[in-house]
Write a protein that holds these residues in place. Structure first.
Motif, PDB file in Angstrom:
ATOM      1  N   GLN B 129       0.725  -1.166  -0.174  1.00 55.01           N
ATOM      2  CA  GLN B 129      -0.123   0.072  -0.144  1.00 55.01           C
ATOM      3  C   GLN B 129       0.751   1.356  -0.093  1.00 55.01           C
ATOM      4  N   GLU B 133       8.277   6.384  -3.675  1.00 56.96           N
ATOM      5  CA  GLU B 133       7.869   7.189  -4.946  1.00 56.96           C
ATOM      6  C   GLU B 133       8.988   8.147  -5.631  1.00 56.96           C
TER       7      GLU B 133
ATOM      8  N   PHE C 215       0.315   1.275 -13.382  1.00 58.57           N
ATOM      9  CA  PHE C 215      -0.237   1.780 -12.266  1.00 58.57           C
ATOM     10  C   PHE C 215       0.764   2.622 -11.269  1.00 58.57           C
ATOM     11  N   THR C 216       1.894   1.734 -10.974  1.00 59.83           N
ATOM     12  CA  THR C 216       2.824   2.632 -10.367  1.00 59.83           C
ATOM     13  C   THR C 216       3.169   3.872 -10.814  1.00 59.83           C
ATOM     14  N   LYS C 219       0.283   6.453 -10.328  1.00 60.11           N
ATOM     15  CA  LYS C 219       0.195   6.761  -8.854  1.00 60.11           C
ATOM     16  C   LYS C 219       1.405   7.813  -8.516  1.00 60.11           C
ATOM     17  N   ASN C 220       2.498   7.637  -8.930  1.00 59.95           N
ATOM     18  CA  ASN C 220       3.785   8.375  -8.789  1.00 59.95           C
ATOM     19  C   ASN C 220       3.189   9.767  -9.285  1.00 59.95           C
ATOM     20  N   ALA C 222       0.135  10.919  -9.918  1.00 60.50           N
ATOM     21  CA  ALA C 222      -0.821  11.456  -9.096  1.00 60.50           C
ATOM     22  C   ALA C 222      -0.424  12.121  -7.859  1.00 60.50           C
ATOM     23  N   LYS C 223       0.592  11.415  -7.293  1.00 58.63           N
ATOM     24  CA  LYS C 223       0.972  11.930  -5.849  1.00 58.63           C
ATOM     25  C   LYS C 223       1.564  13.375  -6.202  1.00 58.63           C
ATOM     26  N   GLY C 241      -5.652   0.901  -8.200  1.00 59.90           N
ATOM     27  CA  GLY C 241      -5.327   2.031  -8.309  1.00 59.90           C
ATOM     28  C   GLY C 241      -5.388   2.804  -7.084  1.00 59.90           C
ATOM     29  N   GLU C 244      -4.115   6.259  -4.464  1.00 62.48           N
ATOM     30  CA  GLU C 244      -4.368   7.548  -5.261  1.00 62.48           C
ATOM     31  C   GLU C 244      -5.073   7.384  -6.388  1.00 62.48           C
ATOM     32  N   ASN C 245      -6.190   6.593  -6.486  1.00 65.71           N
ATOM     33  CA  ASN C 245      -7.335   6.314  -7.206  1.00 65.71           C
ATOM     34  C   ASN C 245      -6.977   6.900  -8.509  1.00 65.71           C
ATOM     35  N   VAL C 246      -6.218   6.167  -9.379  1.00 65.19           N
ATOM     36  CA  VAL C 246      -5.879   6.383 -10.781  1.00 65.19           C
ATOM     37  C   VAL C 246      -6.569   5.538 -11.726  1.00 65.19           C
TER      38      VAL C 246
END
Ligand SMILES: Nc1ncnc2c1ncn2[C@@H]1O[C@H](COP(=O)(O)OP(=O)(O)OP(=O)(O)O)[C@@H](O)[C@H]1O
Ligand SMILES: Nc1ncnc2c1ncn2[C@@H]1O[C@H](COP(=O)(O)OP(=O)(O)OP(=O)(O)O)[C@@H](O)[C@H]1O
Ligand SMILES: [Mg+2]
Ligand SMILES: [Mg+2]
Lengths: 352, 319, 333, 512
Positions: B129, B133, C215-216, C219-220, C222-223, C241, C244-246
């Motif tokens: 989770q 990053e 996805f990774t 998310k990066n 999105a972050k 997702g 970060e809900n992507v």
């Protein structure tokens, strides 16, 4: 104390056996610790190795490429080289055999030998490269062969897609005339995929033994492997010999690929990761004491373990990965036989 | 796509894929400098990836964002210990070091997947989770051009790896520890007669190499793959080994080589999206790092001597 | 964990036994293997069968194991054995010949034997719908597709998707790339990074575990506040997702439905082998994921609209390059 | 407290698998003396010293240092007790600098960083104090063997050694270097150090040492005071029988030219010309000795003749046939035998059995192989025969060459080369590191070849060996033969001068 006298030969035989036993013991312990029933587990394993004619047939079939991989590693080893490139040589051999098996149209008597020869040559070439680089530029063959494994992996993938694409990640099937598959062998082993490759493997084992231990060539290759300087002083061509032994090793591996292509699968899959046979080959060669006969036995054992793993999973629910653990420990024990040998030789000394 | 944008993508791709290689290659430098061949890097990386993911999964709720970072430390310790197995076999029991390395690789693959099936009842884990990053480095990323290219879209681990390379260089070439390490790898008997405990030095080196490789694997898992299965590490360890040799067993060299590999890889992957590379079959780009390594070995590294005692188990009073 | 409790004990059971062999992915590949196992489990529960005895799976670790694994079920007198994935085609063919009295089924491929049931899907139809969603979501008018390997099957996804996008707005550019691997997340992530980097803001992946990298990457980004989307495949990948809900939406391929249905009909004797069952929108074998949190109202409306058009045959969704070329040409006029 | 001996080793016994290397040996060294240790190859000298230095642990016996009983469990302990060792095979890391090699193990640091500068300074001081003239910053691989040995000495001094052990220090040195070493050793004892010296060269023992302890087959034979003995006595004590040093031989009856070299130029590995327009002729039935300081082109000359190194210009002819730049094998077949100077590296495949080693150049020929297939019976028959003829001490012809002592390894090589009965036999350093018994034997064999009418080319750094065995002596200097003298007419001084490039032959004659 009792008189025990063990010749180095005897010890050489004992070490692998003891190691195999220890390896299986460790496997049993792992099973117990993680709450599986070793008896059931090994029962299933045994069942899967030799329980039914088909099971035994599959064991033999799995053994075939392992024998050739083992011979390849051993041959290089005996001549002072470490061939970690079996994987790549096997892949190019596999591809070459399938290509020849698909593209040519000949009677079996010619088609099969020619396809195998193609594989041998392809694998041989893949072995010549590191051999040449070591002979000429003293480049460490271990690293070159590792690199070439990846080159082979990606090239064969690309070539299959480019020239032999039958869709579904597969190449076209080879012609009937090139196939090593045998309904006869399959029938007597209850419908397993056992094929004539087993005969090829046996012949190759004899060939390797003869080459290394009986011919002037073998003598020369070994001499160069042990001491390049002295060999040079004795008038041998060092780099030529290194190239030669790497290419022979590569040829063995290439033929191993042909066994898969012409025997088991009748085609080649575009793979994105290795078959693992190459590394199994190292284990086989090691357990077999780098000697042809030993390699046959070692390959039989590992072939059995690998082909029986699913059975163990099926009936005893033991994850098949356990096999890798067992093999790993067998390798450890053989490789660390220094201590074992020392002990055994002490024993025999006491006896005298 | 603007050239700057393109460059930024390639650079960030390079750093991103190179980072695990850098850590692992540095590990390789330690053990091989001490005279112990380390084909086991692959297995050690796999083990590190396993620990990294499992730790993050199990502790995620408690530690939150910190979990993946802590998992790196856990991975370092665990893989360090795991590496000792290689030590026992190849140092104490005088096993052929390459062979012992191969065994480690088998073992790592077997044990980790076996354990995963035991712990989670399936062959691959869920996704973690919390990940490590890619970030835009505060301030630095605002520098025009440079900032966009070198300090955006990169995980902090990349910078740590690069800095670490220089730390390792200092350790190996400027400190007594380094001098002894190299002596043990070049001429163990000489070191022995100078009162250096060869076995101890080699154990330490192998252990450190395990720790670095472990981190390398964990970094791969927590920043790239995001979960663990038997196929998580496929060849990165061997690539790191290549990087180390390409880099002439020298920390900075290894760093350079790893970055070069990362570059070639990200070129190979992005090739299709880059206008002037469209024509080139991606297979060419894919095999580039491997071919270059070979050429490099022939060309410049050919004469670069490996540590003299590399691969030779040390026995007191044997010559 | 699944210890060996069931092992050994040999209690007589209801009689109908069904097995499935996964490819190297395994039953938790978050993709069709998993989906298939879910279907089989559901079937088992419904008929109160015992797991690992009346219904169970075997995971293959090498492709040389497909055949032995299938054989094990056949020898174990399993009435029906599923081979999951086209990679198992030959293996199923061979084993089916050797055990003419057992029934087999293959997913994603067609085998013409009377003891084999073939299950295929109209992935292109489902992909069409997510293409529509993508088209209505993109702001940059640039969307991407990342495939596992360039094979006829995966190309069904690609062209269906393209068709859907173009159906909404022919001017939207669709970039398609193939990772040539289903198990290389690092490739996925770098590919995605390159795509997003050049302005793509929605990526549809049909690449198994390679997609994890996609996805990774999303998310990066999105972050860091750049909103980009991923469209999942095979199952509802909403979870992947998070947080970060992507995940914009997913093209679900109901292998579970298909497997459960085939198993049930076999058990009830409603189905004899040799048939080829094609699961499309009509059969509810493919479609758009239940989780619609990120799909705008009008997008959902459009999806409804196109669904009808496809069902009533007004739109024929292309599955191959040729069909797509024709389709595109038709759009032009 | 006062003590009689700085070192006392009483009743030391050291056993290796299958062999008692030291059997209840006693060694007592006085302060300020040079104590020689003498014995055949494999007698147990190195082992005894390794015990004293803490590399091996003895099964029995006690060691006293300055009267105090001690347990020397490791080289560290030895160092702390002031014992330093200069090993037979140097213990130096080749790609390290002198300083790095010396400080290794107890490095001076500043803030965790090695303080090279200070260390180098201290080493410079030490080296001056004992007149060693070593450059602290030089890389080991770049300096001469003699220099390397001095670094070894510095290592012990840097650690404040009081007692220095030298294991065959002169085996690898040129005559000049040996003189310098002897001076250094005298300087050391003068500064109050004590020295244990292992050497096979009786002359050196007579020259420098005060007392000498003799070991035979692992057993201590006794200790003698040098002043009261002579070389023959020592040799007899060591071998257990009379040994003759002056190899008695009839005069040579030279016949036609076998080897003739004209204007030969050869490059060394670095590409600089090491042999520069050299001329040389060796005739059948004579031993031609080559005297010269190491590194004046001897190795390159041999390698050129045997086809191991490319000839840049000039010609080499063997009994009238031009063999310049032929491959080694053809030259060998043409009738050239070669006893290489590094037996372990070039002479033998140590992992092969002695038997296999006996056919290293002939394995592919009848009777040993037929149609590419080896006939092991023939191989081992031959080996058995040679082992008997040349009295190679080995358990069997199947024993790996590695397990033999240096002396016996050398005998095996000579057996092999001589048995091929070559027109020209090249012997390079044939007796290096061997005991007098072995030396005697080997010299006999060389003379035998001569008397059979073969040409023998002997290259050696040991002047007395050259003078002893040769009929004519060619002096090589900077890649050229500067002079050829009659072995019976010359002496070490004259050769020494010529070897140093001096051309005052006439002058020497006048003095004589
Ligand atoms: N490490 C060892 N293991 C087994 N045997 C050994 C070892 N070292 C020496 N030996 C044996 O012990 C005996 C004594 O060896 P040592 O090296 O002391 O002889 P030495 O007197 O130094 O010979 P040399 O004059 O040739 O140097 C030899 O026969 C040798 O075979
Ligand atoms: N570890 C060992 N195992 C077996 N034999 C050994 C070992 N160490 C030494 N020996 C043998 O002991 C003998 C004496 O040792 P030493 O090294 O002095 O040999 P040597 O005759 O002096 O040869 P050289 O001086 O050229 O090295 C040699 O024959 C050597 O091969
Ligand atoms: Mg000695
Ligand atoms: Mg000696």
């Amino acid at each position: 104390m009792p008189k025990i006298t063990l010749s180095p030969r005897m010890i050489g035989v004992l070490v692998p056996i003891v190691s195999a036993v220890f390896g299986l013991l460790v496997g049993a312990i792992v099973m117990m610790v993680s709450g599986y029933d070793p008896i059931a587990g090994y029962g299933a394993l045994w069942e899967g190795m030799v329980g039914t004619p088909r099971a035994f047939g599959e064991t033999l079939r799995t053994m075939i490429p392992l024998v050739l991989a083992g011979l390849s590693v051993a041959f290089a080893f005996r001549t002072g080289l470490f061939n970690i490139g079996v994987e790549g040589q096997l892949l190019v051999g596999w591809f070459a055999s399938v290509w020849a098996g698909y593209a040519l149209h000949l009677p079996s008597v010619l088609h099969i030998p020619l396809s195998i020869l193609g594989a041998a040559i392809a694998g041989g070439i893949w072995g010549v490269i590191p051999g040449f680089l070591k002979g000429k530029f003293k480049v460490n063959e271990v690293i070159v062969t590792i690199m070439l494994n990846y080159v082979a992996l990606y090239l064969t993938y690309d070539f299959i897609k480019r020239f032999l694409d039958a869709g579904n990640e597969k190449s076209y099937d080879i012609q009937e005339t090139a196939s090593l598959a045998s309904t006869m062998l399959s029938n007597i082993t209850g419908g397993s995929r056992l094929h004539w490759g087993i005969v090829v493997a046996l012949i190759m084992a004899v060939l390797m033994w003869f080459l290394i231990d009986r011919t002037a060539l073998g003598y020369e290759l070994k001499a160069v492997g042990f001491n390049t300087h002295a060999s040079q002083y004795a008038g041998m061509k060092v780099s030529r010999n290194i190239v030669l032994s790497m290419s022979i090793a590569g040829a063995f591996a290439g033929i191993g690929g042909a066994m898969e292509g012409l025997g088991t699968f009748q085609n080649m899959t575009a793979m994105s990761s290795f078959t693992g046979i190459g590394f199994d080959g190292i284990a086989v060669a090691l357990l077999g004491g780098n000697n042809a006969f030993g390699i046959l036995l070692a390959a039989l054992l590992f072939g059995g373990l690998k082909s029986a793993a699913p059975q163990m999973n099926f009936t005893a629910n033991v994850p098949s990965e356990l096999i890798n653990v067992i093999i790993a420990f067998i390798i450890f024990f053989v490789a660390s036989s220094y201590v074992l040998r020392w002990l055994l030789s002490r024993l025999s000394k006491e006896g005298k | 796509m603007s050239f700057l944008e393109l460059l930024a993508i390639i650079v960030s791709g390079t750093l991103y894929t190179a980072t695990p290689l850098i850590f692992t290659a540095l590990g390789g430098v330690f053990s091989e400098r001490s005279g112990v061949v380390n084909i086991a890097l692959e297995g050690l990386m796999l083990f590190g990836a396993f620990i990294g993911i499992v730790t993050t999964l199990l502790m995620g709720d408690t530690w939150g964002m910190a979990a993946p970072w802590v998992s790196l430390i856990v991975a370092a310790i665990a893989s360090g210990l795991f590496a000792l197995l290689h030590g026992v076999a190849s140092i104490t029991l005088k096993a052929d070091q390459t062979v012992s390395g191969v065994a480690i690789n088998f073992l790592a693959l077997g044990l980790t997947v076996f354990a995963i099936k035991k712990i989670f009842g399936k062959g691959q884990t869920d996704f973690i989770q919390f990940r490590i990053e890619k970030v835009d480095v505060p301030i630095l990323s605002d520098i025009p051009i440079i900032g966009r290219i070198f300090f955006s879209d990169v995980p902090y681990t990349s910078y740590i790896a690069i800095i670490l390379a220089f730390v390792v260089w200092y350790m190996i070439y400027k400190t007594p520890f380094g001098l002894r390490l190299r002596a043990v790898g070049e001429h163990p008997m000489a070191a022995d007669t100078m009162g250096i405990n060869v076995y101890k030095m080699r154990y330490i080196a192998v252990c450190i190499s395990g720790m670095f490789a472990g981190v390398g694997g964990a970094v791969f898992a927590t920043s790239i793959s995001g979960n663990f299965s038997g196929g998580t590490i496929t060849g990165q360890g061997f690539l790191a080994l290549a990087a180390m040799i390409f880099g002439k067993w020298h920390p900075i060299g290894a760093l350079g080589a790893a970055l070069f590999f990362g570059f070639a890889q990200s070129l190979a992957i992005t090739g299709g999206t880059i206008p002037f590379l469209r024509g080139v079959p991606s297979v060419i780009l894919t095999i580039l790092p491997y071919v270059f390594t070979i050429l490099a070995l022939v060309g410049f590294v050919g004469r670069a001597e490996a540590p003299k005692a590399l691969g030779v188990p040390y026995e007191k009073g044997k010559r | 964990g699944n210890a060996n409790k069931e092992a050994g004990d040999t209690k007589k059971t209801s009689g109908f036994k069904v097995g499935m062999v996964t490819d190297v992915g395994g039953v938790d590949d978050k993709s069709f293997n998993q989906s298939a196992w879910e279907g089989l489990t559901e079937f088992g529960k419904k008929n109160s069968l015992k797991e690992n005895e009346d219904y169970r799976y075997l995971q293959s670790t090498r492709d040389s194991e497909y055949e032995p694994n299938l054989t094990k079920f056949a020898e174990g007198n399993y009435n029906l054995t599923f081979g999951i994935g086209y990679l198992m085609q030959e293996a199923v063919e061979k084993v089916a010949d050797q055990f003419p009295n057992n029934q087999f089924a293959i997913v994603d491929s067609v085998i013409d034997k009377k003891n084999v049931t073939s299950i295929t899907f109209k992935e292109n139809e489902g992909s069409f719908l997510v293409g529509v969603v993508a088209a209505l979501t993109t702001k940059s008018n640039k969307v991407g597709f990342i495939g596992g390997t360039k094979s006829p099957l995966i190309q069904k996804f690609e062209y269906g998707f393209k068709a859907g996008v173009k159906a909404v707005n022919p001017n939207i550019e669709v970039v398609a790339e193939y990772a040539e691997a289903f198990d290389k997340p690092e490739k996925g992530s770098v590919l995605a990074s390159a795509m997003y980097g050049q302005g793509v803001d929605v990526i549809y992946h049909a690449s198994g575990a390679t997609g994890n990298g996609v996805f990774t990457e999303a998310k990066n980004r999105a972050k860091k506040g750049t909103k980009v989307w991923v469209i999942g495949v095979d199952r509802d990948q909403h979870q992947e997702g998070m947080p970060e809900n992507v995940t914009l939406t997913s093209m679900v391929k109901r292998v579970d439905v298909a497997v459960a249905e085939v198993a049930q009909e076999m058990k009830d004797g409603k189905l004899e082998g040799g048939k080829t069952l094609e699961f499309g929108l009509k059969e509810e074998g493919v479609g758009i994921a239940p989780t619609k949190d990120n799909v705008s109202q009008d997008a959902q409306a459009k999806v409804e609209e196109f669904t009808k058009k496809i069902l009533n045959g007004e739109i024929k969704v292309p599955a191959t390059e040729e069909e797509y070329k024709a389709y595109e040409a038709a759009l032009k006029k | 407290m006062s003590y009689e001996y700085v070192i006392e080793m009483n009743g030391i016994t050291k056993i290796f698998p299958g062999i008692v290397a030291n059997d209840n040996i006693t060694l007592q060294v006085k302060k300020g003396e040079i104590h020689a240790l003498l014995g055949e190859n494999g007698a147990g000298k190195s082992t005894l010293m390794n015990v004293l230095f803490g590399l091996y642990q003895p099964e029995e016996g006690e060691i006293r240092v300055k009267g105090k009983p001690v347990k020397i469990t490791s080289p560290n302990v030895a160092n702390d007790l002031g014992i330093g060792m200069v090993h037979q095979h140097f213990m130096l890391v080749h790609n390290f600098t002198v300083t790095e090699n010396i400080i290794l193990g107890n490095e001076p640091t500043k803030g965790g960083k090695i303080n090279i500068a200070d260390a180098a300074l201290e080493i410079k001081k030490l080296s001056e104090q004992y007149g060693l003239a070593v450059d602290p910053y030089a890389k080991i691989e770049d300096i001469s063997v003699g220099m390397q040995q001095r670094v070894e000495i510095l290592k012990t001094l840097y650690r404040g050694a009081e007692i220095l052990i030298f294991d065959e220090p002169t085996a690898v040195l040129t005559p000049q270097e040996i003189h310098e070493l002897i001076a250094i050793m005298k300087r050391l004892v003068h500064e109050g150090k004590s020295i244990v010296l292992i050497t096979h060269k009786l002359k050196e023992i007579m020259e420098v040492s005060n007392r000498c302890t003799i070991i035979r087959k692992g057993k201590g034979i006794g200790t003698v005071t040098i002043a009261e003995t002579n070389e023959d006595k020592l040799a007899e004590l060591m071998v257990g029988r009379q040994v003759s040093f002056k190899t008695e031989k009839s005069d040579a009856k030279p016949r036609q030219d076998v080897l003739s070299i004209r204007n030969l130029t050869v490059h060394d590995t670095r590409g600089l010309s090491a042999v520069k327009g050299l001329d040389l002729t060796v005739r059948a039935g004579e031993v031609m000795g080559i005297a010269g300081i190491e590194g004046n082109g001897q190795s390159e000359l041999i390698e050129a003749i045997t086809g191991l190194r490319k000839v840049e210009s000039g010609s080499i002819t063997l009994s009238g046939k031009e063999i310049t730049n032929w491959p080694t094998r053809r030259i060998t077949e043409e009738g050239v035998g070669h006893i290489p100077q590094d037996r372990h590296k070039h002479g033998l495949v140590l992992d092969f059995s002695i038997g296999d080693n006996m056919v290293l150049q002939t394995y592919y020929k009848l009777p040993f192989s037929k149609g590419g297939i080896l006939n092991f019976n023939k191989v081992y028959e031959k080996a058995k025969m040679l082992i008997q003829q040349f009295d190679v001490r080995t358990p069997s012809e199947y024993t790996p060459a590695r397990a033999l002592s240096g002396g016996n390894q050398q005998k095996a090589i000579i057996a092999r080369e001589v048995d091929r009965n070559p027109e020209l036999l090249i012997a390079a350093q044939p007796t290096r590191g061997l005991d007098v018994g072995a030396i005697e034997f080997i010299h006999k064999k060389l003379i035998e070849q001569r008397d059979k009418g073969k040409a023998v080319l002997l290259i050696s750094l040991e002047l007395d060996e050259v003078i002893n065995v040769s009929d004519r002596i060619a002096v090589i200097y900077e890649g050229q033969i500067v002079d050829i003298v009659d072995a019976k007419q010359t002496d070490e001084q004259e050769l020494g001068l010529l070897m140093a490039g001096g051309k005052q032959r006439e002058k020497v004659k006048e003095d004589a």
